[in-house]
Design a protein around this motif. Structure first.
Motif, short mmCIF file in Angstrom:
data_model
loop_
_atom_site.label_atom_id
_atom_site.label_comp_id
_atom_site.label_asym_id
_atom_site.label_seq_id
_atom_site.Cartn_x
_atom_site.Cartn_y
_atom_site.Cartn_z
N VAL A 20 -3.08 31.49 -46.89
CA VAL A 20 -3.18 30.03 -46.96
C VAL A 20 -1.82 29.41 -46.63
N ALA A 21 -0.75 29.96 -47.16
CA ALA A 21 0.59 29.45 -46.86
C ALA A 21 0.85 29.51 -45.35
N GLY A 22 0.46 30.61 -44.73
CA GLY A 22 0.65 30.74 -43.29
C GLY A 22 -0.12 29.69 -42.50
N TYR A 23 -1.38 29.47 -42.88
CA TYR A 23 -2.18 28.45 -42.19
C TYR A 23 -1.55 27.07 -42.30
N LEU A 24 -1.03 26.77 -43.48
CA LEU A 24 -0.51 25.43 -43.76
C LEU A 24 0.98 25.30 -43.49
N ARG A 25 1.59 26.38 -43.01
CA ARG A 25 3.02 26.40 -42.71
C ARG A 25 3.86 26.02 -43.93
N LEU A 42 -6.21 22.48 -46.90
CA LEU A 42 -6.99 23.45 -46.12
C LEU A 42 -8.25 22.76 -45.61
N ASP A 43 -8.38 22.65 -44.29
CA ASP A 43 -9.55 22.00 -43.72
C ASP A 43 -10.62 23.03 -43.37
N SER A 44 -11.73 22.55 -42.83
CA SER A 44 -12.87 23.43 -42.57
C SER A 44 -12.55 24.50 -41.53
N TYR A 46 -9.61 26.00 -41.04
CA TYR A 46 -8.85 27.04 -41.72
C TYR A 46 -9.72 27.80 -42.72
N ALA A 47 -10.66 27.11 -43.35
CA ALA A 47 -11.55 27.78 -44.30
C ALA A 47 -12.40 28.82 -43.58
N LEU A 48 -12.88 28.50 -42.39
CA LEU A 48 -13.66 29.46 -41.62
C LEU A 48 -12.78 30.61 -41.13
N THR A 49 -11.55 30.28 -40.75
CA THR A 49 -10.60 31.31 -40.33
C THR A 49 -10.32 32.25 -41.49
N LEU A 50 -10.15 31.69 -42.69
CA LEU A 50 -9.90 32.50 -43.87
C LEU A 50 -11.07 33.44 -44.13
N ALA A 51 -12.30 32.95 -44.00
CA ALA A 51 -13.47 33.80 -44.20
C ALA A 51 -13.45 34.97 -43.21
N GLY A 52 -13.11 34.70 -41.97
CA GLY A 52 -13.02 35.77 -40.98
C GLY A 52 -11.93 36.77 -41.30
N ASP A 53 -10.78 36.26 -41.74
CA ASP A 53 -9.68 37.15 -42.11
C ASP A 53 -10.06 38.04 -43.30
N ILE A 54 -10.78 37.46 -44.24
CA ILE A 54 -11.23 38.23 -45.41
C ILE A 54 -12.17 39.34 -44.97
N GLU A 55 -13.11 39.00 -44.09
CA GLU A 55 -14.04 40.03 -43.60
C GLU A 55 -13.30 41.16 -42.91
N ASP A 56 -12.34 40.80 -42.06
CA ASP A 56 -11.56 41.80 -41.34
C ASP A 56 -10.73 42.67 -42.29
N ALA A 57 -10.09 42.03 -43.26
CA ALA A 57 -9.17 42.75 -44.15
C ALA A 57 -9.90 43.61 -45.17
N LEU A 58 -10.97 43.08 -45.73
CA LEU A 58 -11.66 43.79 -46.81
C LEU A 58 -12.85 44.63 -46.33
N GLY A 59 -13.29 44.36 -45.11
CA GLY A 59 -14.43 45.11 -44.59
C GLY A 59 -15.74 44.76 -45.26
N ILE A 60 -15.85 43.52 -45.74
CA ILE A 60 -17.09 43.05 -46.36
C ILE A 60 -17.53 41.77 -45.66
N ASP A 61 -18.82 41.50 -45.71
CA ASP A 61 -19.34 40.25 -45.15
C ASP A 61 -19.25 39.16 -46.20
N GLU A 63 -19.81 34.72 -46.76
CA GLU A 63 -20.41 33.51 -46.22
C GLU A 63 -19.32 32.59 -45.68
N PRO A 64 -19.60 31.85 -44.62
CA PRO A 64 -18.60 30.93 -44.09
C PRO A 64 -18.28 29.77 -45.05
N THR A 65 -19.13 29.58 -46.05
CA THR A 65 -18.92 28.52 -47.04
C THR A 65 -18.07 28.99 -48.23
N LEU A 66 -17.45 30.13 -48.09
CA LEU A 66 -16.71 30.77 -49.18
C LEU A 66 -15.71 29.83 -49.85
N ALA A 67 -14.95 29.08 -49.07
CA ALA A 67 -13.92 28.19 -49.64
C ALA A 67 -14.55 27.03 -50.42
#
Length: 91
Positions: A20-25, A42-44, A46-61, A63-67
Motif C-alpha cells: 500500500v505504501a508503494g502504491y501511494l508513494r 487507496l482508490d479502486s 489500486y485495490a484491484l492491483t492489490l488483489a492481483g498482487d495478493i493472488e500472485d504472492a500467496l497463490g490463492i484466489d 475476490e476483486p472486492t477484497l479491499a
C-alpha cells in the motif's frame, strides 16, 4: 515477491503495508494498518492491483472486492490469514 503459504500474520501485515505504501508513494511508517483504505487514499484501481498482487504472492484466489470486504490493512491481513489456512487445509 513470491511468499510461502507459511507466512505469519505479522509478515503478511508488513507485506501489505509495504504494498500500500508503494502504491501511494508513502513511507511504510506513514501507513496506519487500522486506517480505512479510503482514508489512506487507496482508490479502486489500486485495490484491484492489490488483489492481483495478493493472488500472485500467496497463490490463492481472492475476490476483486477484497479491499471493500476488509476495509483496513489489519482486517485484510486477518481475512487473508483465514484464506491461507483454508487453502493449506484443502491442499
Amino acid at each position: 515477491m513470491t511468499m510461502n503459504i507459511e507466512i505469519s500474520p505479522a509478515e503478511l501485515e508488513a507485506w501489505l503495508i509495504d504494498r500500500v505504501a508503494g502504491y501511494l508513494r508513502l513511507d511504510a511508517q506513514e501507513v496506519d494498518p487500522q486506517a480505512p483504505f479510503s482514508d489512506l487514499g487507496l482508490d479502486s484501481v489500486y485495490a484491484l492491483t492489490l488483489a492481483g498482487d495478493i493472488e500472485d504472492a500467496l497463490g490463492i484466489d481472492v475476490e476483486p472486492t477484497l479491499a471493500w470486504d476488509y476495509p483496513t490493512i489489519s482486517a485484510l491481513s486477518d481475512g487473508l490469514m483465514a484464506l491461507v489456512r483454508a487453502a493449506k487445509e484443502a491442499a
